[in-house]
Design a protein around this motif. Structure first.
Motif, PDB file in Angstrom:
ATOM      1  N   ARG A 160      -4.381   8.312  -3.677  1.00 39.67           N
ATOM      2  CA  ARG A 160      -3.591   7.924  -4.843  1.00 39.67           C
ATOM      3  C   ARG A 160      -3.098   6.497  -4.746  1.00 39.67           C
ATOM      4  O   ARG A 160      -2.719   5.894  -5.748  1.00 39.67           O
ATOM      5  CB  ARG A 160      -2.454   8.908  -5.093  1.00 39.67           C
ATOM      6  CG  ARG A 160      -1.343   8.891  -4.117  1.00 39.67           C
ATOM      7  CD  ARG A 160      -0.256   9.874  -4.585  1.00 39.67           C
ATOM      8  NE  ARG A 160       0.937   9.690  -3.825  1.00 39.67           N
ATOM      9  CZ  ARG A 160       1.205  10.302  -2.672  1.00 39.67           C
ATOM     10  NH1 ARG A 160       0.340  11.154  -2.153  1.00 39.67           N
ATOM     11  NH2 ARG A 160       2.325  10.057  -2.029  1.00 39.67           N
ATOM     12  N   ALA A 161      -3.133   5.919  -3.531  1.00 39.97           N
ATOM     13  CA  ALA A 161      -2.789   4.504  -3.400  1.00 39.97           C
ATOM     14  C   ALA A 161      -3.916   3.612  -3.912  1.00 39.97           C
ATOM     15  O   ALA A 161      -3.718   2.432  -4.164  1.00 39.97           O
ATOM     16  CB  ALA A 161      -2.488   4.177  -1.948  1.00 39.97           C
ATOM     17  N   MET A 162      -5.121   4.176  -4.096  1.00 40.20           N
ATOM     18  CA  MET A 162      -6.295   3.423  -4.534  1.00 40.20           C
ATOM     19  C   MET A 162      -6.438   2.099  -3.772  1.00 40.20           C
ATOM     20  O   MET A 162      -6.384   1.018  -4.361  1.00 40.20           O
ATOM     21  CB  MET A 162      -6.238   3.156  -6.033  1.00 40.20           C
ATOM     22  CG  MET A 162      -6.329   4.415  -6.875  1.00 40.20           C
ATOM     23  SD  MET A 162      -6.153   4.064  -8.643  1.00 40.20           S
ATOM     24  CE  MET A 162      -7.677   3.184  -8.986  1.00 40.20           C
ATOM     25  N   PRO A 163      -6.618   2.168  -2.435  1.00 45.51           N
ATOM     26  CA  PRO A 163      -6.637   0.930  -1.658  1.00 45.51           C
ATOM     27  C   PRO A 163      -7.833   0.037  -2.008  1.00 45.51           C
ATOM     28  O   PRO A 163      -8.893   0.531  -2.369  1.00 45.51           O
ATOM     29  CB  PRO A 163      -6.732   1.415  -0.202  1.00 45.51           C
ATOM     30  CG  PRO A 163      -7.079   2.841  -0.248  1.00 45.51           C
ATOM     31  CD  PRO A 163      -6.808   3.367  -1.611  1.00 45.51           C
ATOM     32  N   PHE A 180      -3.846   8.390   0.736  1.00 47.56           N
ATOM     33  CA  PHE A 180      -4.678   7.194   0.596  1.00 47.56           C
ATOM     34  C   PHE A 180      -5.399   7.164  -0.752  1.00 47.56           C
ATOM     35  O   PHE A 180      -5.587   6.109  -1.347  1.00 47.56           O
ATOM     36  CB  PHE A 180      -5.667   7.072   1.757  1.00 47.56           C
ATOM     37  CG  PHE A 180      -5.017   6.534   3.008  1.00 47.56           C
ATOM     38  CD1 PHE A 180      -4.763   5.178   3.133  1.00 47.56           C
ATOM     39  CD2 PHE A 180      -4.623   7.383   4.037  1.00 47.56           C
ATOM     40  CE1 PHE A 180      -4.135   4.667   4.262  1.00 47.56           C
ATOM     41  CE2 PHE A 180      -3.993   6.882   5.176  1.00 47.56           C
ATOM     42  CZ  PHE A 180      -3.749   5.523   5.292  1.00 47.56           C
ATOM     43  N   ARG A 209       3.091   1.772  -3.317  1.00 44.05           N
ATOM     44  CA  ARG A 209       2.505   2.261  -4.559  1.00 44.05           C
ATOM     45  C   ARG A 209       1.990   3.689  -4.417  1.00 44.05           C
ATOM     46  O   ARG A 209       1.799   4.370  -5.416  1.00 44.05           O
ATOM     47  CB  ARG A 209       1.433   1.311  -5.083  1.00 44.05           C
ATOM     48  CG  ARG A 209       0.179   1.233  -4.317  1.00 44.05           C
ATOM     49  CD  ARG A 209      -0.805   0.331  -5.085  1.00 44.05           C
ATOM     50  NE  ARG A 209      -2.116   0.419  -4.507  1.00 44.05           N
ATOM     51  CZ  ARG A 209      -2.544  -0.301  -3.477  1.00 44.05           C
ATOM     52  NH1 ARG A 209      -1.751  -1.201  -2.928  1.00 44.05           N
ATOM     53  NH2 ARG A 209      -3.756  -0.146  -3.009  1.00 44.05           N
ATOM     54  N   ALA A 210       1.822   4.141  -3.155  1.00 45.25           N
ATOM     55  CA  ALA A 210       1.448   5.546  -2.969  1.00 45.25           C
ATOM     56  C   ALA A 210       2.653   6.474  -3.188  1.00 45.25           C
ATOM     57  O   ALA A 210       2.486   7.668  -3.359  1.00 45.25           O
ATOM     58  CB  ALA A 210       0.883   5.760  -1.572  1.00 45.25           C
ATOM     59  N   MET A 211       3.841   5.932  -3.204  1.00 46.24           N
ATOM     60  CA  MET A 211       5.072   6.721  -3.380  1.00 46.24           C
ATOM     61  C   MET A 211       5.071   7.966  -2.503  1.00 46.24           C
ATOM     62  O   MET A 211       5.092   9.101  -3.007  1.00 46.24           O
ATOM     63  CB  MET A 211       5.253   7.108  -4.847  1.00 46.24           C
ATOM     64  CG  MET A 211       5.476   5.918  -5.744  1.00 46.24           C
ATOM     65  SD  MET A 211       5.561   6.386  -7.497  1.00 46.24           S
ATOM     66  CE  MET A 211       7.067   7.337  -7.531  1.00 46.24           C
ATOM     67  N   LEU A 249       0.829  -1.214   0.000  1.00 43.85           N
ATOM     68  CA  LEU A 249       0.000   0.000   0.000  1.00 43.85           C
ATOM     69  C   LEU A 249       0.863   1.264   0.000  1.00 43.85           C
ATOM     70  O   LEU A 249       0.683   2.164  -0.826  1.00 43.85           O
ATOM     71  CB  LEU A 249      -0.922  -0.025   1.228  1.00 43.85           C
ATOM     72  CG  LEU A 249      -1.815   1.195   1.474  1.00 43.85           C
ATOM     73  CD1 LEU A 249      -2.873   1.322   0.396  1.00 43.85           C
ATOM     74  CD2 LEU A 249      -2.500   1.090   2.848  1.00 43.85           C
TER      75      LEU A 249
END
Lengths: 261, 261
Positions: free
Chosen positions: B237-240, B235, A237-239, A234
């Motif tokens: 942009r992580a597209m959880p 959260f 990928r949020a960088m 998680l």
């Protein structure tokens, strides 16, 4: 909605000059309002050269109103008596086409149309021809084109007006140049204001989070399953940038302090 | 110009069904005519789901006239009192943005927007949000989005009206599917193994996190600065997916329980 371009730079930069070599030709237009809409659509994307072949009615107040300030495009529009005259100096001529014709012609989608147009516009004039509101271009007119372009639409409802069609075609011209100027798609994506967190900083955050998860008895260290892997995925990928990591670590520190009491 | 699609096949073929999962959301629209233009632009490209958040004036004769026969889209349009309600069931939310904001957000071009939307729409609802004619979306509204999309325009004249903007965005949706169906192009973006968390679930997580941040005395509710916006952006942009949100909420519940003792 008034879109303003993020980069407020001069549009005269390398690349965008090519748009001045791309001409929009409208044949036998019935409604002057559509000429105004065309001018607006062109100018938003950086095109400026409009040629009208025998419009049924002249540019009027309705055209000026619909142009919404793109009056310079209307004022410099050429009116010519024949399609031949409109395209005679062009190295590439592409006609918009809705139907299959008796003789098939090389057909481009709007993206291919833009790519070919931008390439040719480096050295020569290009014309994109739009036909009458009610029945498009004649077979004879289409036969004067190098290629035809077709905008894909819903086959059950293909009521794309000429202003919208010109908007789509001109948008693709601009996109082709934007992508060419940027070299790749670096122009888009995340253009961040802060430095991204390093891998080490991210590791520190994940370790810190794991401690809090254990202390709060959410995570059983004897049976962690894949939970930490999910958390790592998680955050990876949020960088996250350095500030975001610091905020998160601040939260975790406050929790740890409170839990410790 | 009435474009007819060359392939007169049924639009219900594999692929194009995905367009029914892509919702256009218009926030606080002033002119009903623009709602009509939006309906027409959507339907020409095969989209049908329109949601209006508090339009300033209701759908009227001007809207119906401008829709040019896309009255079914207008008739089935939902009117809701808040943006939250318009997007709560969506796994992907993209907001149209013209300006740089105080906090930058991951920015897509219309093509990337379409590619990600089409991928997500295979299994979940997607919303593309358009703001007010005069001033777009607020920072608060933009913070509810996973990504922002920006239509490139001429920096010296970016008078792209909302109907034209919706036309461009919907055109790219159709192009993405056309190219995918024809096998021409690999789509960009993440195609996930689990269902993505809905906008409402993400709101729930952010609210829960905020409570913990306040309880642990990390966040001063009197002086929140941009901290919650940063957390929301992270959260978003992580597209959880739903599992990840559940794990996180489990962590927060354990912390709350411990802190409460």
């Amino acid at each position: 909605m008034e879109f303003q371009d993020k980069a407020q730079s001069e549009d005269a930069s390398v690349g965008f000059q090519m748009l001045s070599n791309i001409r929009i030709v409208m044949v036998n237009t019935t409604h002057p309002g559509n000429i105004g809409a065309a001018a607006r659509a062109m100018k938003t994307m950086g095109l400026s050269e409009l040629v009208l072949v025998e419009p049924k009615r002249p540019i009027d107040d309705e055209a000026i109103a619909r142009s919404s300030g793109a009056t310079d495009v209307l004022e410099s529009a050429q009116i010519v008596p024949s399609l031949e005259e409109a395209i005679e100096d062009c190295g590439l001529v592409i006609g918009t086409s809705a139907r299959s014709r008796s003789i098939p012609w090389p057909l481009l989608n709007p993206r291919q149309c833009a790519e070919q147009s931008v390439l040719t516009s480096k050295r020569q004039k290009v014309a994109i021809i739009f036909g009458r509101e009610d029945r498009g271009l004649t077979n004879e007119e289409l036969a004067k084109c190098n290629f035809h372009v077709h905008i894909p639409t819903n086959p059950d409802y293909s009521s794309l007006n000429i202003g919208a069609a010109i908007q789509v075609i001109c948008y693709e011209m601009r996109m082709a140049i934007e992508l060419q100027v940027s070299g790749d798609e670096q122009l888009w994506g995340v253009e961040w204001d802060r430095e991204l967190a390093s891998s080490k900083e991210l590791d520190g955050l994940i370790d810190h989070l794991e401690q809090v998860m254990v202390t709060s008895e959410f995570l059983d260290p004897e049976n962690p399953r894949y939970i930490m892997t999910r958390m790592r995925r998680l955050f990876n990928r949020a960088m996250p940038d350095k500030v975001e990591v610091n905020v998160f670590r601040g939260i975790l520190s406050s929790i740890t302090k409170k839990l410790g009491r």
